[in-house]
Design a protein around this motif. Structure first.
Motif, PDB file in Angstrom:
ATOM      1  N   MET A  52      60.759 -21.646 -17.103  1.00 26.22           N
ATOM      2  CA  MET A  52      60.136 -21.072 -17.996  1.00 26.22           C
ATOM      3  C   MET A  52      59.043 -20.833 -16.863  1.00 26.22           C
ATOM      4  N   THR A  53      58.870 -19.631 -16.187  1.00 24.89           N
ATOM      5  CA  THR A  53      58.004 -19.278 -16.055  1.00 24.89           C
ATOM      6  C   THR A  53      56.593 -19.854 -16.580  1.00 24.89           C
ATOM      7  N   ASP A  54      55.017 -19.971 -15.512  1.00 19.10           N
ATOM      8  CA  ASP A  54      54.538 -20.702 -15.767  1.00 19.10           C
ATOM      9  C   ASP A  54      53.330 -19.508 -16.601  1.00 19.10           C
ATOM     10  N   LEU A  55      53.515 -19.478 -17.822  1.00 13.04           N
ATOM     11  CA  LEU A  55      52.484 -18.338 -18.238  1.00 13.04           C
ATOM     12  C   LEU A  55      50.665 -17.783 -18.025  1.00 13.04           C
ATOM     13  N   VAL A  56      50.094 -19.144 -17.824  1.00 11.01           N
ATOM     14  CA  VAL A  56      48.805 -19.211 -16.854  1.00 11.01           C
ATOM     15  C   VAL A  56      48.926 -19.831 -15.933  1.00 11.01           C
ATOM     16  N   LEU A  57      48.486 -18.910 -14.395  1.00 15.11           N
ATOM     17  CA  LEU A  57      48.189 -19.931 -12.632  1.00 15.11           C
ATOM     18  C   LEU A  57      47.178 -20.062 -12.894  1.00 15.11           C
ATOM     19  N   TYR A  58      46.725 -21.214 -11.382  1.00 13.54           N
ATOM     20  CA  TYR A  58      45.499 -21.483 -11.135  1.00 13.54           C
ATOM     21  C   TYR A  58      45.769 -21.747 -10.015  1.00 13.54           C
ATOM     22  N   ASN A  59      44.866 -21.074  -8.856  1.00 10.90           N
ATOM     23  CA  ASN A  59      44.691 -21.222  -7.948  1.00 10.90           C
ATOM     24  C   ASN A  59      43.106 -21.357  -7.430  1.00 10.90           C
ATOM     25  N   SER A  60      43.069 -22.417  -6.909  1.00  5.98           N
ATOM     26  CA  SER A  60      40.847 -22.279  -5.900  1.00  5.98           C
ATOM     27  C   SER A  60      40.877 -22.182  -4.441  1.00  5.98           C
ATOM     28  N   HIS A  61      40.016 -21.466  -3.950  1.00  7.68           N
ATOM     29  CA  HIS A  61      40.161 -20.748  -2.262  1.00  7.68           C
ATOM     30  C   HIS A  61      38.488 -20.639  -1.822  1.00  7.68           C
ATOM     31  N   ALA A  62      38.628 -21.454  -1.326  1.00  2.00           N
ATOM     32  CA  ALA A  62      36.804 -20.891  -0.900  1.00  2.00           C
ATOM     33  C   ALA A  62      35.775 -20.741  -1.958  1.00  2.00           C
ATOM     34  N   GLY A  63      35.752 -21.934  -3.133  1.00  2.00           N
ATOM     35  CA  GLY A  63      35.095 -21.496  -3.709  1.00  2.00           C
ATOM     36  C   GLY A  63      35.111 -20.675  -4.703  1.00  2.00           C
ATOM     37  N   VAL A  64      36.206 -20.309  -4.885  1.00  2.00           N
ATOM     38  CA  VAL A  64      37.181 -19.402  -6.382  1.00  2.00           C
ATOM     39  C   VAL A  64      38.352 -19.977  -6.550  1.00  2.00           C
ATOM     40  N   ALA A  65      37.426 -20.008  -8.433  1.00  2.00           N
ATOM     41  CA  ALA A  65      38.516 -20.159  -9.324  1.00  2.00           C
ATOM     42  C   ALA A  65      38.848 -19.592  -9.667  1.00  2.00           C
ATOM     43  N   GLU A  66      40.487 -19.349  -9.117  1.00  2.00           N
ATOM     44  CA  GLU A  66      41.696 -17.601  -9.950  1.00  2.00           C
ATOM     45  C   GLU A  66      42.733 -18.087 -11.157  1.00  2.00           C
ATOM     46  N   ILE A  67      41.634 -17.356 -11.957  1.00  2.00           N
ATOM     47  CA  ILE A  67      43.642 -18.172 -13.641  1.00  2.00           C
ATOM     48  C   ILE A  67      44.063 -16.946 -13.887  1.00  2.00           C
ATOM     49  N   VAL A  68      44.698 -16.816 -13.668  1.00  2.00           N
ATOM     50  CA  VAL A  68      45.634 -15.678 -13.759  1.00  2.00           C
ATOM     51  C   VAL A  68      46.900 -15.868 -14.828  1.00  2.00           C
ATOM     52  N   PHE A  69      46.774 -14.341 -16.037  1.00  2.00           N
ATOM     53  CA  PHE A  69      47.833 -14.710 -16.793  1.00  2.00           C
ATOM     54  C   PHE A  69      48.716 -13.915 -15.858  1.00  2.00           C
ATOM     55  N   ASN A  70      50.011 -14.897 -16.228  1.00  2.00           N
ATOM     56  CA  ASN A  70      50.998 -14.646 -15.820  1.00  2.00           C
ATOM     57  C   ASN A  70      52.402 -13.710 -16.828  1.00  2.00           C
ATOM     58  N   ARG A  71      52.020 -12.964 -18.083  1.00  2.00           N
ATOM     59  CA  ARG A  71      52.920 -12.553 -18.645  1.00  2.00           C
ATOM     60  C   ARG A  71      53.022 -10.850 -18.957  1.00  2.00           C
ATOM     61  N   PRO A  72      53.141 -10.782 -17.785  1.00  2.00           N
ATOM     62  CA  PRO A  72      53.141  -9.418 -17.280  1.00  2.00           C
ATOM     63  C   PRO A  72      54.301  -8.181 -18.599  1.00  2.00           C
ATOM     64  N   GLN A  73      55.391  -8.595 -18.938  1.00  2.00           N
ATOM     65  CA  GLN A  73      56.406  -8.089 -19.332  1.00  2.00           C
ATOM     66  C   GLN A  73      55.956  -7.982 -21.015  1.00  2.00           C
ATOM     67  N   LYS A  74      54.240  -8.703 -21.220  1.00  2.00           N
ATOM     68  CA  LYS A  74      54.358  -7.886 -22.271  1.00  2.00           C
ATOM     69  C   LYS A  74      52.287  -7.718 -22.570  1.00  2.00           C
ATOM     70  N   ARG A  75      52.070  -7.164 -20.719  1.00  2.00           N
ATOM     71  CA  ARG A  75      50.804  -6.711 -20.696  1.00  2.00           C
ATOM     72  C   ARG A  75      50.371  -7.911 -21.118  1.00  2.00           C
ATOM     73  N   ASN A  76      50.516  -9.273 -20.995  1.00  2.00           N
ATOM     74  CA  ASN A  76      49.367 -10.615 -20.696  1.00  2.00           C
ATOM     75  C   ASN A  76      48.827 -10.932 -21.816  1.00  2.00           C
TER      76      ASN A  76
END
Length: 89
Positions: free
Chosen positions: A1-25
């Motif tokens: 199953m795909t993670d529905l929320v993703l996290y990445n941190s780079h250069a002082g910025v944390a990114e929280i990504v809603f990852n459910r495009p088929q349901k418009r997140n």
């Protein structure tokens, strides 16, 4: 199953990504829990100076997943997930 929320941190910025495009997140209670956890992760990281939310696909977020919320009526934990998320923001 795909993670529905993703996290990445780079250069002082944390990114929280809603990852459910088929349901418009549209956000489920599980996604609120995960996003809250990621906000806490970002807060604990002294390198993070900003948090960026975005959604995969064409939409940032369609709001709450109504079907998910209706199916959790009577579950007091569900409301706590939403409140916890808002508190961490």
């Amino acid at each position: 199953m795909t993670d529905l929320v993703l996290y990445n941190s780079h250069a002082g910025v944390a990114e929280i990504v809603f990852n459910r495009p088929q349901k418009r997140n549209a956000i489920t209670l599980e996604m609120y829990q995960k996003a809250t956890s990621f906000l806490k992760t970002a807060q604990a990281d002294e390198q993070v100076k900003a948090v960026l939310f975005y959604g995969e696909g064409d939409s940032f977020c369609a709001g709450n997943d109504i079907q998910d919320f209706v199916s959790s009526i009577g579950d007091s934990d569900g409301l706590q997930y939403v409140i916890g998320f808002l508190h961490e923001l």
